[in-house]
Design an enzyme around this catalytic site. Structure first.
Site, short mmCIF file in Angstrom:
data_model
loop_
_atom_site.label_atom_id
_atom_site.label_comp_id
_atom_site.label_asym_id
_atom_site.label_seq_id
_atom_site.Cartn_x
_atom_site.Cartn_y
_atom_site.Cartn_z
N GLN A 48 0.87 -1.19 0.00
CA GLN A 48 0.00 0.00 0.00
C GLN A 48 0.90 1.23 0.00
O GLN A 48 1.52 1.55 1.02
CB GLN A 48 -0.91 0.00 1.24
CG GLN A 48 -2.02 -1.04 1.17
CD GLN A 48 -2.63 -1.35 2.54
OE1 GLN A 48 -1.92 -1.71 3.48
NE2 GLN A 48 -3.95 -1.21 2.66
N GLU A 92 -12.93 8.41 8.46
CA GLU A 92 -12.42 7.34 9.32
C GLU A 92 -11.15 7.87 9.94
O GLU A 92 -10.06 7.76 9.39
CB GLU A 92 -12.15 6.07 8.52
CG GLU A 92 -11.91 4.88 9.43
CD GLU A 92 -10.51 4.27 9.34
OE1 GLU A 92 -10.19 3.44 10.21
OE2 GLU A 92 -9.73 4.61 8.44
N ARG A 148 -16.88 6.73 2.69
CA ARG A 148 -16.11 6.56 3.92
C ARG A 148 -14.66 6.82 3.56
O ARG A 148 -14.05 6.05 2.82
CB ARG A 148 -16.28 5.15 4.47
CG ARG A 148 -15.36 4.84 5.65
CD ARG A 148 -15.38 3.35 5.92
NE ARG A 148 -14.56 2.94 7.04
CZ ARG A 148 -13.24 2.67 6.97
NH1 ARG A 148 -12.59 2.83 5.85
NH2 ARG A 148 -12.60 2.23 8.04
N ASP A 181 -11.18 6.56 3.99
CA ASP A 181 -10.35 5.65 4.77
C ASP A 181 -9.03 6.30 5.19
O ASP A 181 -8.37 6.97 4.40
CB ASP A 181 -10.04 4.42 3.90
CG ASP A 181 -9.19 3.40 4.62
OD1 ASP A 181 -9.68 2.81 5.59
OD2 ASP A 181 -8.03 3.21 4.21
C1 GLC Z 1 -8.42 1.77 7.72
C2 GLC Z 1 -9.18 0.47 7.62
C3 GLC Z 1 -8.27 -0.66 7.96
C4 GLC Z 1 -7.11 -0.66 7.01
C5 GLC Z 1 -6.43 0.72 6.96
C6 GLC Z 1 -5.50 0.83 5.80
O1 GLC Z 1 -8.01 2.03 9.01
O2 GLC Z 1 -10.31 0.51 8.45
O3 GLC Z 1 -8.96 -1.89 7.93
O4 GLC Z 1 -6.18 -1.63 7.40
O5 GLC Z 1 -7.35 1.77 6.84
O6 GLC Z 1 -6.21 1.02 4.61
#
Ligand code: GLC
Length: 654
Positions: free
Chosen positions: A261, A335, A291, A293
């Site tokens: 990532q 989030e 949402r 993230d």
């Molecule tokens: C957010 C998600 C989590 C994920 C992270 C990286 O916190 O809820 O599940 O690992 O982002 O994308």
């Protein structure tokens, strides 16, 4: 009419840019739509210009003009039925604050198999009273390990395992027909290393130059890592990954989460424009709630934790305002699982209100609920929730008991000390308790993300497992089972009675326990968050109307909470929740007020034993009647209200 603007530079920029945009809007849109677009432009322009100029420099007319073209193109492409939704939302812009709003959070494959089959589950949602469906990451992820879909390889395609983009648009339309809104995850902080942007960047395509953060040697990574915390210290230590193919001789790429990532470089305005196009394209498929993230991680500043930096708020504000101009029906949910002091800013609560996200996870309430359940004591919750700054009246909390992630103990040191707890010792206790290591613990969770250096850890486990339902079933202990069910219901009585959008997590309405099947899948086995991401249990669902079963008891309470809530205007999110101090350490009490309906008071007792509170806690709140309670109206004894062990009471003014 042009709305007054808070900033003179923004006003001048609008005066320069508006004539050309107006001409285009009138050329490309029908008269009424063009008028609407330009009214939104006037309304939101400062909220675009101010953050964009602070991010990318004061001479940003060119960039802002380009972003407005992206917004206009999206409005032009917006399907007619979604423009109808826009119109309705413009008439009722606070729709997401209504007390009828109830969210449900599910993985498409685990809930229904595919998007197409999900139609067959909508009756279940309607029965629960759900008005908002959050489908966990479903955009096309990379192959193999992908962090539960949070490593996106293509934002414009759906994970082929669950269907196609057309299936998603079709489902969104079906949901709209049932008065339900679709929420989908948008990962803004990073893409998968397989994403075309990452491929283009690696290939040296100038279009994608500077899309990611990369360093030729360890100098900068070491400097940053001196103050950045590891997200997955055991599975993916460090925040940088060496990538052989990057640069001339390889490079360290910023990877806050897993090595695959790659963190986007938001200092690059092209990243901003690319993500804006993505959001608006997806909005035109029928997604109403994004949402966002992992938003806190988007801004990087040397010498800081690289979380919650001012840039993050600028990015989200500008993105939000541009989305409002193009697709006014759409709202953002942050989030941001961060410390209480950093949380309210994501709802636009800065020294002055600046619109940002309409919704944000109430992580603090969630953490405090679990902490109170373990200690049977609400004092820490009272202390921390009273100290939390109020949120802007146009925004709402998304309240929740459980989600797909681990529970991190965001217990503020100031709050813990104020009630006599040693902060690290309390966090250690909670980990020991919920992993079942603490003697007498009823919980069946597991430690997640243990950090050998700091000794920190978080908790995985389903709500039913953490509430003691699984343990009681194992032992066949009816009294313990009863207590476990009462805990699960009590927690939801808080999240559904708090105001805001309560999110029910798939399986909790049926008290589903942990799922061990992930251990057999090598792509999941290392990540025990999968224990609380179960498959929907059809046999459990078949028992949901049988009052003699756990499922029947829990499901009927969930329904009663949702139904009662929908009729209580005091639970409209525009009002504020205020914690009421009581003289019982076991009780969390809160009140809400609505100018039309008057007061609402919720009381929960975290102790297994009954307790009493001085009835004067309700003084001045009008004539309150019990509207829902686990054990009926609480008896009054010598000026004190008696609350049964693990009980809840909802009171409201007639
Ligand atoms: C957010 C998600 C989590 C994920 C992270 C990286 O916190 O809820 O599940 O690992 O982002 O994308």
């Amino acid at each position: 009419m042009i709305a007054p603007l808070p900033d003179a530079a923004a006003a001048r920029s609008l005066a320069r840019l508006r004539p050309a945009v107006a001409e285009d809007a009138h050329r490309l849109l029908e008269h009424g739509d063009a008028v609407g677009f330009l009214a939104r432009l006037d309304l939101w322009f400062a909220d675009v210009h101010v953050p964009v100029s602070s991010l990318y420099g004061e001479q940003c007319d060119g960039l802002v003009g380009q972003l407005l073209q992206v917004a206009l193109a999206a409005t032009v492409a917006r399907p007619a039925d979604l423009r109808d939704v826009d119109r309705r939302r413009e008439v009722d812009p606070r729709w997401y604050q209504h007390q009828r709003m109830v969210g449900y959070v599910a993985y498409t494959d685990r809930f229904a198999g595919t998007l197409e089959k999900l139609s067959g589950r909508l009756d279940h949602l309607a029965e629960l009273g759900v008005t908002y469906l959050h489908l966990m990451p479903l955009l096309k992820p990379r192959e193999g390990a992908n962090d539960g879909g949070y490593a996106v390889a293509d934002y414009r395609a759906v994970d082929p395992r669950v269907g196609t983009m057309d299936d998603l648009a079709k489902l969104a339309a079906e949901l709209r027909g049932r008065d339900m809104s679709l929420c989908v995850d948008l990962v803004l902080n990073h893409t998968a290393r397989e994403h075309p942007w990452a491929r283009g960047w690696l290939a040296g395509d100038p279009e994608y130059a500077d899309f990611y953060h990369a360093y030729p040697d360890r100098t900068m990574p070491d400097a940053y890592e001196a103050t950045v915390n590891d997200v997955f210290p055991d599975q993916a230590p460090g925040s940088f990954t060496w990538v052989d193919e990057a640069g001339d001789n390889g490079a360290w790429v910023w990877t806050s989460f897993f090595p695959y990532q790659w963190d986007l470089n938001w200092d690059n305005p092209r990243v901003f424009a690319a993500v804006l196009e993505t959001i608006l394209w997806l909005a035109n498929r029928g997604i109403e709630i994004f949402r966002l993230d992992a938003v806190p991680f988007m801004g990087k500043r040397l010498g800081t934790s690289c979380m919650n930096q001012p840039e993050v708020h600028d990015i989200v504000q500008a993105m939000h305002a541009l989305t409002k101009i193009a697709a006014p029906a759409v709202v953002f949910k942050a989030e941001a699982i961060v410390a209480p002091d950093d949380l309210v800013a994501y709802l636009g609560g800065h020294h002055r209100y600046r619109p940002e996200c309409e919704l944000a996870y109430h992580n603090q309430l969630m953490v405090m609920l679990w902490s109170s359940l373990a200690t049977k004591d609400a004092r820490l919750a009272v202390q921390s929730l009273r100290r939390l700054r109020p949120i802007p009246a146009e925004t709402s909390w998304a309240t929740y008991v459980r989600c797909h992630d681990d529970i991190g103990w965001a217990v503020g040191d100031v709050d813990a000390r104020a009630v006599g707890y040693d902060p690290p010792a309390h966090r250690d206790f909670l980990n020991a308790f919920y992993s079942g290591r603490y003697p007498m613990s009823f919980a069946r969770g597991a430690l997640f993300g243990e950090n050998p250096r700091s000794g920190d850890a978080r908790i995985s486990g389903s709500a039913a497992a953490l509430c003691g339902i699984s343990e009681a079933k194992e032992r066949g202990d009816a009294a313990a089972l009863d207590a476990g069910i009462r805990r699960l219901v009590l927690l939801h009585a808080v999240t559904l009675g708090w105001g805001g959008v309560p999110l029910l997590y798939m399986g909790d309405e049926l008290a589903q326990g942990n799922d061990a099947s992930y251990r057999a899948d090598p792509a999941l086995a290392e990540d025990n968050r999968w224990m609380h991401r179960p498959y929907f249990d059809d046999s459990a669902a078949a028992r949901r109307h049988d009052p003699g079963t756990v499922e029947g008891r829990v499901f009927s309470w969930f329904r009663a909470l949702v139904r009662t809530r929908a009729g209580l205007s005091a639970l409209h999110a525009a009002g504020e929740s205020a914690v009421l101090p009581t003289d019982s350490p076991h009780v969390l009490a809160w009140r809400r007020r609505h100018p039309r309906s008057g007061h609402f008071v919720g009381l929960v007792n975290f102790s297994n034993e009954s307790t009493t509170v001085d009835v004067r806690v309700l003084a001045g709140l009008g004539r309150l009647d019990t509207v829902l309670a686990s054990d009926g109206p609480p008896p009054l004894e010598n000026g004190r209200l008696r609350l049964a062990g693990l009980s809840f009471v909802w009171l409201a003014e007639e």
